[in-house]
Design a protein around this motif. Structure first.
Motif, PDB file in Angstrom:
ATOM      1  N   SER A  17       1.090  -1.228   0.148  1.00 16.44           N
ATOM      2  CA  SER A  17       0.173  -0.135  -0.112  1.00 16.44           C
ATOM      3  C   SER A  17       0.476   1.002  -0.064  1.00 16.44           C
ATOM      4  O   SER A  17       1.709   1.445   0.998  1.00 16.44           O
ATOM      5  CB  SER A  17      -0.871   0.235   1.278  1.00 16.44           C
ATOM      6  OG  SER A  17      -1.307   1.275   1.095  1.00 16.44           O
ATOM      7  N   ASN A  18       0.722   1.642  -1.721  1.00 13.09           N
ATOM      8  CA  ASN A  18       1.696   3.479  -1.325  1.00 13.09           C
ATOM      9  C   ASN A  18       3.189   2.742  -1.312  1.00 13.09           C
ATOM     10  O   ASN A  18       4.212   3.355  -0.669  1.00 13.09           O
ATOM     11  CB  ASN A  18       1.606   4.820  -0.170  1.00 13.09           C
ATOM     12  CG  ASN A  18      -0.412   4.057  -0.590  1.00 13.09           C
ATOM     13  OD1 ASN A  18      -0.217   5.121  -1.366  1.00 13.09           O
ATOM     14  ND2 ASN A  18      -0.488   5.299   0.917  1.00 13.09           N
ATOM     15  N   GLY A  19       3.529   1.983  -1.988  1.00  5.97           N
ATOM     16  CA  GLY A  19       5.504   1.156  -1.991  1.00  5.97           C
ATOM     17  C   GLY A  19       5.171   0.255  -0.946  1.00  5.97           C
ATOM     18  O   GLY A  19       6.637  -0.136  -0.188  1.00  5.97           O
ATOM     19  N   VAL A  20       4.348   0.368   0.718  1.00  9.23           N
ATOM     20  CA  VAL A  20       4.703  -0.109   1.983  1.00  9.23           C
ATOM     21  C   VAL A  20       4.382  -1.715   1.688  1.00  9.23           C
ATOM     22  O   VAL A  20       3.490  -1.825   1.587  1.00  9.23           O
ATOM     23  CB  VAL A  20       4.693   0.562   3.271  1.00  9.23           C
ATOM     24  CG1 VAL A  20       4.950  -0.147   4.379  1.00  9.23           C
ATOM     25  CG2 VAL A  20       5.487   1.859   3.004  1.00  9.23           C
ATOM     26  N   PRO A  21       5.041  -2.850   2.299  1.00  8.94           N
ATOM     27  CA  PRO A  21       4.488  -3.664   2.545  1.00  8.94           C
ATOM     28  C   PRO A  21       3.137  -3.978   3.658  1.00  8.94           C
ATOM     29  O   PRO A  21       3.469  -3.284   4.863  1.00  8.94           O
ATOM     30  CB  PRO A  21       5.970  -4.627   2.554  1.00  8.94           C
ATOM     31  CG  PRO A  21       6.869  -4.387   2.323  1.00  8.94           C
ATOM     32  CD  PRO A  21       6.532  -2.846   2.065  1.00  8.94           C
TER      33      PRO A  21
END
Length: 197
Positions: free
Chosen positions: A152-156
């Motif tokens: 989500s938004n580049g974060v796991p």
């Protein structure tokens, strides 16, 4: 016939309730943020209006819908409510982002909802095809959720979010599978055929 106003009222109330979920979940209702306040006010007014109108129209006589048809319409309402939830979440919790995969499907699902309520033969065909495709899509997606790194938004995402994704997808798979089954029933076919005979 008061079926259409009643169903629109139910849809309005359900979508309004769903759009409040991200606000409640993130504690934004009392945050004082302008966007959260706007969404809260619109959702609250829509929820109250939908409930009052649904109660009013439920007291007026109408031709009853066969149970399988009600199930398919309910599935469509639940999908549209999920679209409202995603839209609200994007506005309030993701900086105004409103383009999700549900954004593309919202207008076709809304058209399908009206077609089903008005017993249009094309809606029966479209719902049957869409429910079969979506059931397969959700089942395939469920198979990848445990093994793919979701972000989500580049974060796991954490494991609890993965469980949420899995659960929501499973609910969608079961709902669309049951909708397909309901559309295949004899009374459903007869209902949509009778409306054009």
């Amino acid at each position: 016939m008061k079926r259409l106003p009643f169903m629109i009222s139910v849809l309005l109330a359900t979508m309004a309730a769903a759009s409040l979920v991200p606000l409640i979940g993130h504690g934004k209702i009392s945050s004082g943020e302008p966007m959260a306040l706007t969404v809260t006010i619109i959702a609250a007014i829509s929820l109250i209006t939908g409930l009052v109108l649904a109660w009013r129209y439920s007291r007026q006589p109408s031709i009853p819908l066969p149970a399988p048809v009600r199930m398919v319409i309910t599935s469509c309402i639940l999908f549209l409510a999920f679209c409202a939830l995603e839209f609200s979440d994007g506005l309030v919790n993701h900086g105004g982002r409103v383009l999700y995969w549900t954004s593309v499907l919202f207008l076709p699902a809304l058209a399908l909802f009206f077609g089903l309520v008005l017993a249009q033969r094309w809606a029966w065909w479209l719902a049957r095809i869409a429910s079969a495709i979506l059931t397969l899509w959700f089942i395939i997606f469920i198979c990848f959720v445990p093994f793919t790194q979701l972000k989500s938004n580049g974060v796991p995402i954490p494991d609890i979010a993965r469980l949420y994704v899995f659960t929501v997808t499973l609910i969608f798979a079961l709902t669309t599978a049951y909708a397909f089954h309901s559309l295949s029933r004899t009374e459903t076919k007869a209902y949509f055929s009778r409306s054009h005979s």
